[in-house]
Scaffold this motif. Structure first.
Motif, PDB file in Angstrom:
ATOM      1  N   LYS A  95       0.811  -1.220   0.000  1.00  0.00           N
ATOM      2  CA  LYS A  95       0.000   0.000   0.000  1.00  0.00           C
ATOM      3  C   LYS A  95       0.846   1.274   0.000  1.00  0.00           C
ATOM      4  N   ASP A  96       2.075   1.176   0.520  1.00  0.00           N
ATOM      5  CA  ASP A  96       2.851   2.415   0.612  1.00  0.00           C
ATOM      6  C   ASP A  96       3.577   2.746  -0.685  1.00  0.00           C
ATOM      7  N   ASP A  97       3.599   1.821  -1.660  1.00  0.00           N
ATOM      8  CA  ASP A  97       4.176   2.057  -2.983  1.00  0.00           C
ATOM      9  C   ASP A  97       5.683   2.321  -2.933  1.00  0.00           C
ATOM     10  N   LYS A  98       6.342   2.038  -1.786  1.00  0.00           N
ATOM     11  CA  LYS A  98       7.783   2.231  -1.697  1.00  0.00           C
ATOM     12  C   LYS A  98       8.468   0.901  -1.950  1.00  0.00           C
ATOM     13  N   THR A  99       8.680   0.606  -3.223  1.00  0.00           N
ATOM     14  CA  THR A  99       9.167  -0.719  -3.552  1.00  0.00           C
ATOM     15  C   THR A  99      10.609  -0.724  -4.043  1.00  0.00           C
ATOM     16  N   PHE A 100      11.097   0.409  -4.553  1.00  0.00           N
ATOM     17  CA  PHE A 100      12.451   0.445  -5.095  1.00  0.00           C
ATOM     18  C   PHE A 100      13.244   1.587  -4.487  1.00  0.00           C
ATOM     19  N   ILE A 101      14.523   1.453  -4.548  1.00  0.00           N
ATOM     20  CA  ILE A 101      15.427   2.460  -4.012  1.00  0.00           C
ATOM     21  C   ILE A 101      16.450   2.793  -5.100  1.00  0.00           C
ATOM     22  N   SER A 102      16.819   4.050  -5.208  1.00  0.00           N
ATOM     23  CA  SER A 102      17.754   4.487  -6.239  1.00  0.00           C
ATOM     24  C   SER A 102      18.922   5.241  -5.617  1.00  0.00           C
ATOM     25  N   LEU A 103      19.985   5.379  -6.404  1.00  0.00           N
ATOM     26  CA  LEU A 103      21.113   6.219  -6.024  1.00  0.00           C
ATOM     27  C   LEU A 103      20.970   7.551  -6.747  1.00  0.00           C
ATOM     28  N   MET A 104      21.249   8.649  -6.048  1.00  0.00           N
ATOM     29  CA  MET A 104      21.104   9.980  -6.637  1.00  0.00           C
ATOM     30  C   MET A 104      22.366  10.794  -6.380  1.00  0.00           C
ATOM     31  N   ILE A 105      22.824  11.491  -7.418  1.00  0.00           N
ATOM     32  CA  ILE A 105      23.936  12.433  -7.284  1.00  0.00           C
ATOM     33  C   ILE A 105      23.385  13.824  -7.563  1.00  0.00           C
ATOM     34  N   ASN A 106      23.396  14.673  -6.560  1.00  0.00           N
ATOM     35  CA  ASN A 106      22.854  16.031  -6.723  1.00  0.00           C
ATOM     36  C   ASN A 106      23.864  16.915  -7.432  1.00  0.00           C
ATOM     37  N   ASN A 107      24.023  16.693  -8.727  1.00  0.00           N
ATOM     38  CA  ASN A 107      25.083  17.332  -9.507  1.00  0.00           C
ATOM     39  C   ASN A 107      24.909  18.838  -9.670  1.00  0.00           C
ATOM     40  N   ARG A 108      23.766  19.391  -9.250  1.00  0.00           N
ATOM     41  CA  ARG A 108      23.574  20.841  -9.330  1.00  0.00           C
ATOM     42  C   ARG A 108      24.205  21.576  -8.140  1.00  0.00           C
ATOM     43  N   HIS A 109      24.576  20.841  -7.130  1.00  0.00           N
ATOM     44  CA  HIS A 109      25.223  21.434  -5.948  1.00  0.00           C
ATOM     45  C   HIS A 109      26.704  21.678  -6.250  1.00  0.00           C
ATOM     46  N   ALA A 136      16.899  -3.110  -1.427  1.00  0.00           N
ATOM     47  CA  ALA A 136      17.656  -2.105  -0.688  1.00  0.00           C
ATOM     48  C   ALA A 136      19.068  -2.616  -0.401  1.00  0.00           C
ATOM     49  N   TYR A 137      19.209  -3.926  -0.214  1.00  0.00           N
ATOM     50  CA  TYR A 137      20.530  -4.511   0.063  1.00  0.00           C
ATOM     51  C   TYR A 137      21.474  -4.280  -1.114  1.00  0.00           C
ATOM     52  N   ALA A 138      20.975  -4.529  -2.338  1.00  0.00           N
ATOM     53  CA  ALA A 138      21.807  -4.334  -3.530  1.00  0.00           C
ATOM     54  C   ALA A 138      22.199  -2.866  -3.668  1.00  0.00           C
ATOM     55  N   ALA A 139      21.257  -1.952  -3.369  1.00  0.00           N
ATOM     56  CA  ALA A 139      21.555  -0.525  -3.463  1.00  0.00           C
ATOM     57  C   ALA A 139      22.610  -0.117  -2.440  1.00  0.00           C
ATOM     58  N   ARG A 140      22.478  -0.625  -1.203  1.00  0.00           N
ATOM     59  CA  ARG A 140      23.459  -0.277  -0.161  1.00  0.00           C
ATOM     60  C   ARG A 140      24.840  -0.830  -0.490  1.00  0.00           C
ATOM     61  N   GLN A 141      24.880  -2.029  -1.066  1.00  0.00           N
ATOM     62  CA  GLN A 141      26.163  -2.615  -1.471  1.00  0.00           C
ATOM     63  C   GLN A 141      26.850  -1.709  -2.488  1.00  0.00           C
ATOM     64  N   THR A 142      26.066  -1.292  -3.475  1.00  0.00           N
ATOM     65  CA  THR A 142      26.603  -0.415  -4.513  1.00  0.00           C
ATOM     66  C   THR A 142      27.085   0.900  -3.906  1.00  0.00           C
ATOM     67  N   TYR A 143      26.309   1.440  -2.970  1.00  0.00           N
ATOM     68  CA  TYR A 143      26.668   2.703  -2.320  1.00  0.00           C
ATOM     69  C   TYR A 143      28.004   2.560  -1.568  1.00  0.00           C
ATOM     70  N   GLU A 144      28.179   1.444  -0.870  1.00  0.00           N
ATOM     71  CA  GLU A 144      29.424   1.225  -0.129  1.00  0.00           C
ATOM     72  C   GLU A 144      30.622   1.173  -1.066  1.00  0.00           C
TER      73      GLU A 144
END
Length: 608
Positions: A95-109, A136-144
């Motif tokens: 119901k919360d529709d939070k199913t995927f996680i992404s990596l973001m680079i705020n390149n405008r900063h 989320a595990y795969a995303a965190r691995q990539t982030y590390e």
């Protein structure tokens, strides 16, 4: 109508998603598979899937559609999109529709950083997004891994402003401390651009440098360091994948078209991508087509897209069109927005067309096998039942009543072994005596066949739901109407048996004293049962509707003080007795001629 397990061998040996649908063509379950054919077969195997819900699901399956994709990961992402779209009752819906996680680079900063982001729908356009990831595990691995390879800041904007000395990350070489001027803007941007290229899949150079660094460490006898570098390399190769084709953050609204052709038979598949997500597919088959690929694509686009709602921003094609710019202009004018016609030859857009091509071939082969199977089955039916004609079009009759009241009948048709909905007919019995089933059948047969005979549109085979008596009634109608070009049979369940699908059905034939018994597992019996069950369902539904209408009508007839004119006005205004019962005094007052006294009577009659 249930799914025929004879078709299980027609599904592709490819990864993808399957959509199970009921008799009303509603999606009831969406699943993914690395090998579609093997996974779908498990549902119908006694040694396959043992989940408690499987028998309930299988009993409701009438059709199974598939969409082929390049990998199991693509299938997982597409499964998620289709579950959200169709909300199947046998799938768990988040119901919360939070199913995927992404990596973001705020390149405008001025000093960009890498962040893990969760979002609903389309994310805010505040930077570059990469993903979404299947977990989320795969995303965190990539982030590390990224924070090890590219020492960018991890602190908040507020911390960045107020810090006066480097934090611990600087000491362990996980940040180059832009907060206190330990690096220049140019040096920092080198790492930012490296992280962006890495996430875009341009990682061969980085891996090459790591392999070189590992080799140097090994030659310098730094084995622990070399092992750590090798572990990082393996993590990169395992975790980081090329951006998915099925779901892309901030993607365009695109349609990818593809053709598969064998001789004069063509299958066209349309994959529909909205906001970068593959949300569905459509397929269209053409027979005896002489046009070449370009002509067929042009014709399809001009027929299909000018009046289509939710049109794409671009249409991706497997071939170039000479009139692409002109067609684009026509579509753009029709939808008052720019719609591009593209022929991609490389990159992600070409890969989307490749997925469409895979699906076009898979659907063609399924339909071809399906058609050949149906043709063989109908030929077997003709031979087994000793029919004079090939049963291309079969019509089945059934009557329904309760204690002789509200008698009705239905006719359903199957053409080439498939339900032909547009030929369904429902009848009110007008002449036959109360409780006279044979008379009701003769009346309906006479009315229906007279019309078809005049239109020169008689079926090849008529199936009656009943036994020898029903068959004889049908033969009398054939004789009266002088019909000799239509085969006639009657189908009756075995006495005392009501378990559909496993009954030893009896088939009564003209000029045969004893009925034919078909094998309970025969595909011919399955076809005849589908016909009979569909006719029965239609007749029962029509009878129930008529009976309910009569009963509701009789209720309002008994209201004291409400005459026929006011009854008619009430029914015309509200549409049904139930809505009159639910109406408020204010709503009743809106009906012409209804007084305050009438409202009190109605309110008392329908006790609130």
């Amino acid at each position: 109508m249930r799914f025929d397990s004879e078709f299980l061998d027609q599904f592709p040996m490819k990864p993808g998603v399957y959509l199970m649908k009921d008799a009303e063509n509603k999606v009831i379950y969406v699943g993914k598979a690395n090998v579609l054919k093997n996974r779908i077969k498990q549902y119908f195997s006694t040694t396959g899937d043992h989940r408690p819900m499987i028998p309930f699901l299988v009993r409701q399956i009438a059709h199974i559609d598939t969409i082929v994709v390049p990998s199991e990961k693509e299938a997982l992402l597409l499964e998620n999109t289709l579950i959200k779209k169709h909300q199947p009752k046998f799938n768990a819906i988040l119901k919360d529709d939070k199913t995927f996680i992404s990596l973001m680079i705020n390149n405008r900063h001025p000093w960009p950083m890498i962040r893990l982001i969760r979002y609903k729908g389309t994310p805010k356009k505040e930077g570059l997004y990469f993903g979404p990831y299947t977990s989320a595990y795969a995303a965190r691995q990539t982030y590390e891994i990224l924070t090890q390879l590219f020492p960018l800041r991890q602190c908040t904007d507020e911390e960045l402003k107020r810090r006066t000395r480097p934090c611990l990350l600087y000491e362990i070489k996980r940040c180059i401390a832009p907060c206190v001027g330990k690096c220049s803007k140019e040096e920092y941007d080198i790492f930012v651009n490296g992280a962006i290229k890495f996430l875009k899949g341009q990682d061969k150079k980085i891996l090459k440098e790591l392999y070189l660094e590992m080799k140097n460490a090994s030659e310098n006898l730094e084995y622990e360091r070399a092992a750590a570098i090798l572990q990082t390399i393996r993590q990169i190769e395992h975790v980081i994948e090329t951006q998915t084709l099925v779901v892309k953050v901030n993607g365009k609204n695109s349609d990818a078209l593809a053709l598969y052709r064998e001789g004069e038979e063509v299958m066209l598949v349309q994959l529909i991508f909205r906001e970068g997500k593959l949300i569905g597919s459509e397929h269209y088959s053409f027979s005896h087509i002489l046009e070449d690929e370009e002509e067929l694509l042009s014709s399809f686009i001009l027929q299909h897209y000018p009046h289509q709602e939710n049109s794409p921003d671009e249409i991706l094609l497997p071939a170039s069109l000479k009139d692409a710019s002109l067609i684009s202009e026509i579509l753009s004018e029709s939808h008052q927005k720019k719609i591009s016609i593209l022929y991609p030859q490389k990159g992600e857009k070409r890969a989307l067309v490749g997925i469409a091509e895979e699906n076009a071939k898979a659907v063609f082969q399924q339909e071809k096998a399906h058609g050949e199977f149906k043709e063989k089955m109908l030929l077997d039916l003709q031979e087994t039942l000793k029919l004079n004609r090939y049963p291309k079009r079969i019509e089945c009759f059934d009557t329904s009543n309760i204690s002789g009241t509200d008698p009705v009948a239905s006719v359903v048709a199957f053409t080439n072994g498939e339900k032909d909905t547009k030929r369904t007919r429902l009848f009110k019995i007008k002449m036959a005596l109360k409780g006279d089933d044979y008379g009701a059948l003769q009346e309906v047969l006479t009315r229906h066949l007279t019309r078809l005979k005049q239109a020169n549109d008689l079926p090849d085979l008529i199936v009656l739901d009943g036994g020898k008596g029903h068959l004889n009634s049908g033969l009398r109608v054939f004789k009266d109407l002088d019909i000799a070009s239509v085969d006639l049979i009657a189908l009756a369940k075995e006495e005392g048996r009501h378990d559909k699908g496993m009954t030893s059905e009896r088939v009564f034939l003209p000029e045969h004293h004893d009925p034919i018994h078909l094998n309970p597992r025969s595909s011919l019996l399955f076809l005849l049962q589908k016909l009979r069950d569909e006719a029965h369902r239609k007749a029962i539904g029509f009878h129930r509707k008529r009976r309910q209408k009569r009963l509701l009508g009789s209720v309002i007839d008994t209201i004291p003080g409400i005459g026929p004119i006011k009854r008619a006005r009430l029914l015309r205004h509200f549409g049904s007795t139930k809505k009159i019962q639910q109406a408020s005094p204010e709503q009743l007052k809106q009906v012409k001629g209804i007084t305050q006294k009438d409202i009190r009577i109605l309110m008392q009659f329908f006790v609130r």
